[in-house]
Structure formats: structure tokens, C-alpha cells
Motif scaffolding. Structure first.
Motif, short mmCIF file in Angstrom:
data_model
loop_
_atom_site.label_atom_id
_atom_site.label_comp_id
_atom_site.label_asym_id
_atom_site.label_seq_id
_atom_site.Cartn_x
_atom_site.Cartn_y
_atom_site.Cartn_z
N ARG A 121 0.86 -1.18 0.00
CA ARG A 121 0.00 0.00 0.00
C ARG A 121 0.90 1.23 0.00
O ARG A 121 2.00 1.19 0.52
CB ARG A 121 -0.88 0.01 1.26
CG ARG A 121 -1.80 1.20 1.37
CD ARG A 121 -2.42 1.28 2.79
NE ARG A 121 -3.21 2.45 2.98
CZ ARG A 121 -2.72 3.66 3.25
NH1 ARG A 121 -1.43 3.86 3.34
NH2 ARG A 121 -3.53 4.68 3.43
N LEU A 173 2.44 4.78 1.05
CA LEU A 173 2.62 5.70 2.17
C LEU A 173 2.70 7.09 1.57
O LEU A 173 3.39 7.29 0.56
CB LEU A 173 3.92 5.41 2.91
CG LEU A 173 3.94 4.33 3.96
CD1 LEU A 173 5.36 4.14 4.51
CD2 LEU A 173 2.97 4.63 5.08
N ASP A 197 1.59 10.45 6.81
CA ASP A 197 1.47 9.11 7.40
C ASP A 197 2.56 8.89 8.44
O ASP A 197 3.62 9.52 8.40
CB ASP A 197 1.63 8.02 6.33
CG ASP A 197 0.38 7.75 5.53
OD1 ASP A 197 -0.71 8.17 5.96
OD2 ASP A 197 0.50 7.11 4.46
N VAL A 241 4.44 5.33 10.10
CA VAL A 241 4.52 3.89 9.86
C VAL A 241 5.24 3.23 11.02
O VAL A 241 6.25 3.74 11.51
CB VAL A 241 5.20 3.59 8.51
CG1 VAL A 241 6.63 4.07 8.46
CG2 VAL A 241 5.11 2.12 8.16
N ARG A 260 3.55 -1.05 9.06
CA ARG A 260 2.10 -0.93 9.23
C ARG A 260 1.73 0.50 9.60
O ARG A 260 2.44 1.14 10.38
CB ARG A 260 1.60 -1.88 10.32
CG ARG A 260 1.78 -3.35 9.93
CD ARG A 260 1.17 -4.29 10.97
NE ARG A 260 1.37 -5.67 10.58
CZ ARG A 260 0.54 -6.35 9.78
NH1 ARG A 260 -0.55 -5.78 9.31
NH2 ARG A 260 0.81 -7.61 9.47
N ILE A 261 0.60 0.94 9.06
CA ILE A 261 0.07 2.24 9.46
C ILE A 261 -0.72 2.04 10.76
O ILE A 261 -0.98 0.90 11.14
CB ILE A 261 -0.75 2.90 8.34
CG1 ILE A 261 -1.89 2.00 7.87
CG2 ILE A 261 0.16 3.30 7.17
CD1 ILE A 261 -2.83 2.66 6.85
N THR A 267 -2.94 -1.75 9.01
CA THR A 267 -2.81 -2.15 7.61
C THR A 267 -1.34 -2.34 7.24
O THR A 267 -0.51 -1.47 7.49
CB THR A 267 -3.44 -1.09 6.68
OG1 THR A 267 -4.82 -0.93 7.03
CG2 THR A 267 -3.31 -1.47 5.22
N VAL A 317 1.69 -2.16 4.99
CA VAL A 317 2.08 -1.25 3.92
C VAL A 317 3.20 -1.87 3.08
O VAL A 317 3.21 -1.78 1.86
CB VAL A 317 2.53 0.10 4.52
CG1 VAL A 317 3.09 1.02 3.45
CG2 VAL A 317 1.37 0.76 5.24
#
Length: 142
Positions: free
Chosen positions: A64, A66, A70, A72, A93-94, A98, A100
Motif C-alpha cells: 500500500r 505511504l 502518514d 509507519v 504498518r500504518i 494495515t 504497507v
């Protein structure tokens, strides 16, 4: 397992408006080094012993985008074998969880004088750490 949160910086963005590939590698490196330091290893102690970690292979899988603004969370999990190398797996991951990106690296410890990989790198790390669990190593016995 170790985790660190890294904010996306404006200079990490490419012309498409998302984080550029090399920034993911920088995030992964940063997370690995902070993990090693949190485990109690002073980088100067590596230099004093004339050994240094080397990356032999890195694979990045993007899941996904970024984008600016954002944050992370990057994890580090070390996997030890019986040879001259080890593997580190990392997930990006965010905040909502999720995935990434994921990074998998093969590493070793280099004898800085002989320019050769050392056998069983986990034993060298075990001698240096105060929190072995962060590097996936067994606790030290008294």
C-alpha cells in the motif's frame, strides 16, 4: 519483537506523491539499528571488536502507498540459523494495522580485518546484548 514508529518526511516523497523505494530501505535500516541499540549493543563495541553487520540481500514487497502525513510502525524480528547468516523480517504498518510493506534481509557479521563472514553470528551478538530477546536470542544464563 521490536517496533518503532517513523513519521513520513517530505523529502521521502517521490514525483508520484508517495514514499520512494529507497526511503523504505532507510526506514528498515533505522529500525534494525535502533533495535540493536535497544538490545544493549553500542555500535562502538562492534568497532572495538573489529566486526560489523553487513546486509547481503534485501527484498522489499510493497502492499500500500505511504503518503505525506502518514506514520509507519516498523517491526524487526531476527531469525538465527546455524551458518554464517541470519535473516531479519520487518513489517511496515500504518496505525490502523494495515500492512504497507514488508522487508526481508539476509545479514552476516563481517570480520573487518580479514573481510570474511564470521560463523554463527548469533553467538557474537549474544556476547554483546543486555536484552537478547529483542534480537530473538535466548536469555543469557548465569
Amino acid at each position: 519483537m521490536y517496533h518503532i514508529t517513523i513519521p513520513v518526511r517530505c523529502d521521502d516523497i517521490d514525483a508520484n506523491g508517495h514514499v520512494r523505494g529507497p526511503a523504505y530501505l532507510a526506514y528498515a535500516d533505522h529500525a534494525r539499528w535502533t533495535c540493536v541499540q535497544a538490545a544493549g549493543v553500542d555500535p562502538a563495541s562492534l568497532t572495538a571488536r573489529r566486526i560489523g553487520p553487513v546486509n547481503l540481500e534485501t527484498t522489499v514487497r510493497f502492499h500500500r502507498e505511504l503518503v505525506p502525513g502518514d506514520e509507519v510502525e516498523v517491526s524487526c524480528e531476527f531469525h538465527w540459523g546455524t551458518g554464517k547468516t541470519s535473516r531479519v523480517t520487518q513489517e511496515f504498518r500504518i496505525p490502523d494495522g494495515t500492512l504497507v510493506a514488508s522487508v526481508s534481509s539476509v545479514s552476516g557479521l563481517l570480520d573487518l580485518d580479514r573481510r570474511k563472514l564470521l560463523p554463527d553470528p548469533g553467538t557474537y551478538w549474544q556476547e554483546l546484548v543486555t536484552r537478547p530477546e529483542l534480537l530473538g536470542l535466548a536469555p543469557k544464563t548465569a
